[in-house]
Design a protein around this motif. Structure first.
Motif, PDB file in Angstrom:
ATOM      1  N   ASP A  47     -41.245  12.984 -60.711  1.00 14.12           N
ATOM      2  CA  ASP A  47     -40.977  11.996 -59.663  1.00 14.12           C
ATOM      3  C   ASP A  47     -42.017  10.888 -59.720  1.00 14.12           C
ATOM      4  N   ASP A  50     -45.976   8.547 -54.905  1.00 11.67           N
ATOM      5  CA  ASP A  50     -46.087   7.717 -53.712  1.00 11.67           C
ATOM      6  C   ASP A  50     -47.488   7.139 -53.740  1.00 11.67           C
ATOM      7  N   TYR A  53     -50.174   6.970 -48.851  1.00  8.64           N
ATOM      8  CA  TYR A  53     -49.799   7.885 -47.778  1.00  8.64           C
ATOM      9  C   TYR A  53     -51.013   8.086 -46.879  1.00  8.64           C
ATOM     10  N   TYR A  80     -45.432  10.164 -47.243  1.00  5.70           N
ATOM     11  CA  TYR A  80     -45.124  10.681 -48.570  1.00  5.70           C
ATOM     12  C   TYR A  80     -43.649  11.035 -48.575  1.00  5.70           C
ATOM     13  N   SER A  81     -42.894  10.555 -49.544  1.00  3.22           N
ATOM     14  CA  SER A  81     -41.450  10.788 -49.528  1.00  3.22           C
ATOM     15  C   SER A  81     -41.138  12.275 -49.655  1.00  3.22           C
ATOM     16  N   ASN A  82     -40.231  12.732 -48.822  1.00  2.00           N
ATOM     17  CA  ASN A  82     -39.737  14.115 -48.811  1.00  2.00           C
ATOM     18  C   ASN A  82     -40.796  15.151 -48.449  1.00  2.00           C
ATOM     19  N   SER A  84     -43.920  16.141 -45.359  1.00  2.00           N
ATOM     20  CA  SER A  84     -44.787  15.876 -44.215  1.00  2.00           C
ATOM     21  C   SER A  84     -45.313  17.221 -43.745  1.00  2.00           C
TER      22      SER A  84
END
Length: 96
Positions: A47, A50, A53, A80-82, A84
């Protein structure tokens, strides 16, 4: 800032952190299985990172007489994507 009360002193705490990733760009990783006689090659693409964050926290400590200090802290990870997370810590400090 400390807040004095008749039975002790309240000490609020606040924190904020910004995290920036400079390295580790998205990349393709090629591999094959060791026991594959044909050695078929596979491709995996990680991926994209990010780049920015954050961590934010809030807490409270109560300083009591005789060296006792109960505390509670809440910390949040976000941006942060996807992903927490929230962490809650509570405890009691004492001096001896």
């Amino acid at each position: 800032m400390a807040i004095s009360a008749g039975f002790g002193v309240f000490v609020p705490q606040v924190s904020f952190e910004w995290v920036h990733e400079f390295l580790d760009s998205q990349r393709a990783i090629y591999f094959h299985f060791v026991e594959d006689l044909r050695q078929q090659r596979f491709r995996f693409q990680n991926d994209p990172p990010d780049r920015d964050y954050y961590h934010a926290g809030i807490g409270l400590v109560l300083v009591l007489p005789n060296g006792l200090s109960p505390f509670v802290n809440v910390r949040q990870f976000f941006g942060y994507s996807n992903q927490s997370s929230t962490t809650v810590t509570a405890g009691l400090r004492f001096s001896f």
